[in-house]
Enzyme design. Sequence first.
Site, PDB file in Angstrom:
ATOM      1  CD  GLU A 110       1.424  -5.803   5.586  1.00 52.12           C
ATOM      2  OE1 GLU A 110       2.266  -6.664   5.931  1.00 52.12           O
ATOM      3  OE2 GLU A 110       0.778  -5.885   4.536  1.00 52.12           O
TER       4      GLU A 110
ATOM      5  CD  GLU B  57      -2.327  -8.024   2.512  1.00 50.20           C
ATOM      6  OE1 GLU B  57      -2.092  -6.836   2.193  1.00 50.20           O
ATOM      7  OE2 GLU B  57      -2.869  -8.340   3.581  1.00 50.20           O
TER       8      GLU B  57
ATOM      9  CB  ALA C 175      -0.859  -0.006   1.263  1.00 49.74           C
TER      10      ALA C 175
ATOM     11  N   GLY D 156       0.588  -5.188   0.674  1.00 50.61           N
ATOM     12  CA  GLY D 156      -0.570  -5.287  -0.218  1.00 50.61           C
ATOM     13  C   GLY D 156      -0.215  -5.905  -1.564  1.00 50.61           C
TER      14      GLY D 156
HETATM   15  N1  COA Z   1       4.539   3.328  -0.273  1.00 50.45           N
HETATM   16  C1  COA Z   1       4.925   4.539  -0.739  1.00 50.45           C
HETATM   17  N2  COA Z   1       6.099   4.733  -1.354  1.00 50.45           N
HETATM   18  C2  COA Z   1       6.909   3.675  -1.499  1.00 50.45           C
HETATM   19  C3  COA Z   1       6.575   2.387  -1.033  1.00 50.45           C
HETATM   20  C4  COA Z   1       5.312   2.245  -0.406  1.00 50.45           C
HETATM   21  N3  COA Z   1       4.887   1.065   0.045  1.00 50.45           N
HETATM   22  N4  COA Z   1       7.582   1.541  -1.321  1.00 50.45           N
HETATM   23  C5  COA Z   1       8.520   2.266  -1.949  1.00 50.45           C
HETATM   24  N5  COA Z   1       8.119   3.549  -2.060  1.00 50.45           N
HETATM   25  C6  COA Z   1       8.839   4.668  -2.679  1.00 50.45           C
HETATM   26  C7  COA Z   1       9.975   5.164  -1.810  1.00 50.45           C
HETATM   27  O1  COA Z   1       9.500   6.038  -0.812  1.00 50.45           O
HETATM   28  C8  COA Z   1      10.845   5.832  -2.843  1.00 50.45           C
HETATM   29  O2  COA Z   1      10.253   7.071  -3.172  1.00 50.45           O
HETATM   30  P1  COA Z   1      11.188   8.413  -3.284  1.00 50.45           P
HETATM   31  O3  COA Z   1      12.139   8.091  -4.405  1.00 50.45           O
HETATM   32  O4  COA Z   1      10.193   9.488  -3.626  1.00 50.45           O
HETATM   33  O5  COA Z   1      11.853   8.556  -1.962  1.00 50.45           O
HETATM   34  C9  COA Z   1      10.684   4.956  -4.062  1.00 50.45           C
HETATM   35  O6  COA Z   1       9.467   4.222  -3.860  1.00 50.45           O
HETATM   36  C10 COA Z   1      11.801   3.951  -4.238  1.00 50.45           C
HETATM   37  O7  COA Z   1      11.926   3.166  -3.052  1.00 50.45           O
HETATM   38  P2  COA Z   1      13.263   3.057  -2.177  1.00 50.45           P
HETATM   39  O8  COA Z   1      12.871   2.832  -0.762  1.00 50.45           O
HETATM   40  O9  COA Z   1      14.162   4.219  -2.450  1.00 50.45           O
HETATM   41  O10 COA Z   1      13.921   1.761  -2.796  1.00 50.45           O
HETATM   42  P3  COA Z   1      14.928   0.759  -2.074  1.00 50.45           P
HETATM   43  O11 COA Z   1      15.433  -0.164  -3.132  1.00 50.45           O
HETATM   44  O12 COA Z   1      15.925   1.505  -1.240  1.00 50.45           O
HETATM   45  O13 COA Z   1      14.018  -0.106  -1.039  1.00 50.45           O
HETATM   46  C11 COA Z   1      12.071  -1.385  -0.384  1.00 50.45           C
HETATM   47  C12 COA Z   1      13.015  -0.936  -1.523  1.00 50.45           C
HETATM   48  C13 COA Z   1      10.938  -2.179  -1.000  1.00 50.45           C
HETATM   49  C14 COA Z   1      12.841  -2.260   0.614  1.00 50.45           C
HETATM   50  C15 COA Z   1      11.539  -0.133   0.356  1.00 50.45           C
HETATM   51  O14 COA Z   1      11.043   0.775  -0.618  1.00 50.45           O
HETATM   52  C16 COA Z   1      10.432  -0.417   1.319  1.00 50.45           C
HETATM   53  O15 COA Z   1      10.671  -0.926   2.403  1.00 50.45           O
HETATM   54  N6  COA Z   1       9.165  -0.092   0.944  1.00 50.45           N
HETATM   55  C17 COA Z   1       8.036  -0.229   1.795  1.00 50.45           C
HETATM   56  C18 COA Z   1       7.549  -1.675   1.818  1.00 50.45           C
HETATM   57  C19 COA Z   1       6.401  -1.837   2.788  1.00 50.45           C
HETATM   58  O16 COA Z   1       6.530  -1.676   3.987  1.00 50.45           O
HETATM   59  N7  COA Z   1       5.214  -2.212   2.247  1.00 50.45           N
HETATM   60  C20 COA Z   1       4.051  -2.488   3.033  1.00 50.45           C
HETATM   61  C21 COA Z   1       3.217  -1.308   3.201  1.00 50.45           C
HETATM   62  S1  COA Z   1       1.809  -1.657   4.223  1.00 50.45           S
END
Ligand code: COA
Length: 258
Positions: free
Chosen positions: A132, A112, A65, A109
Amino acid sequence: MYENILLDIRGRVAVLTVNRPNKLNALNIATRSEIIAALDSLRANDEVRVLVVTGAGEKAFIAGADITEFAGRTALEQREVMLAKRMFDAFEEFPKPVIAMINGFCLGGGCEVALSCDIRIASENAQFGQPEIKLGIIPGGGGTQRLTRLIGEGKAMELILTGDMIKAEEAKALGLVNHVYPQSELEARTMELANRIAEMSPIALRMAKEAVKSAARLTLREGLEREIDLFALCFSSQDKEEGVKAFLEKRKPQFIGK
Ligand code: COA
């Protein structure tokens, strides 16, 4: 027509791509609404027999999400968002087979969504998780239920309580994904499978999906009875006559969906 997704109809297979690669295809409210609208349009399109769902770019399927939308949201607001349109149920209840083509991060999500699909195919670089818990919340798109049913309570519990990510091969060993391919082959292999399924009778596909899905909802006795009903229903189709005739005539059947 859509801003956050791409819809590409390739013969009998529709490919729905979540198209926010700069945000790792995170699902904001607008994207969810577009997905639900696309599923509605595809449901009514008889030409489309199989749906493939994927994410844009080479890094992510769907990274969950959109977390930015969580900030400051109240419990009641969140409940409304989730109850209004259950996108996950829309995938699960879609009357045609749905294949998740998982090309990278498949988290929260996103995992999911994959769990709501019928078959999951991953690239070697895909990573899976329900992170989450690290945000102080729990999976809310069916993860606690569908993941548990698919891979068993022990492993589902570990993934959900730790928020740990696992790689594609481990996901395959757990039964979370059906196949793992190098990223360069993922699309061709997935489309090959999708096209093979799309050659079957859409009526039989629908009955088969409904029968298998009912296994999680019904007791064994009820499920076996449901299977008999759905099996018998196939006998009302021209496709059943064609399938049997083609076998007897030693030729390939031409199913018309009637
Ligand atoms: N929601 C909103 N934005 C997200 C996102 C999410 N779930 N996942 C990634 N992004 C965004 C980042 O904020 C970043 O945006 P920015 O460039 O404007 O800062 C962009 O996508 C790229 O992600 P980034 O974190 O820089 O890539 P990474 O390779 O360093 O890390 C992940 C990848 C997947 C490990 C990391 O993005 C992450 O932990 N995301 C969240 C995953 C999560 O918790 N999902 C469940 C949500 S309930």
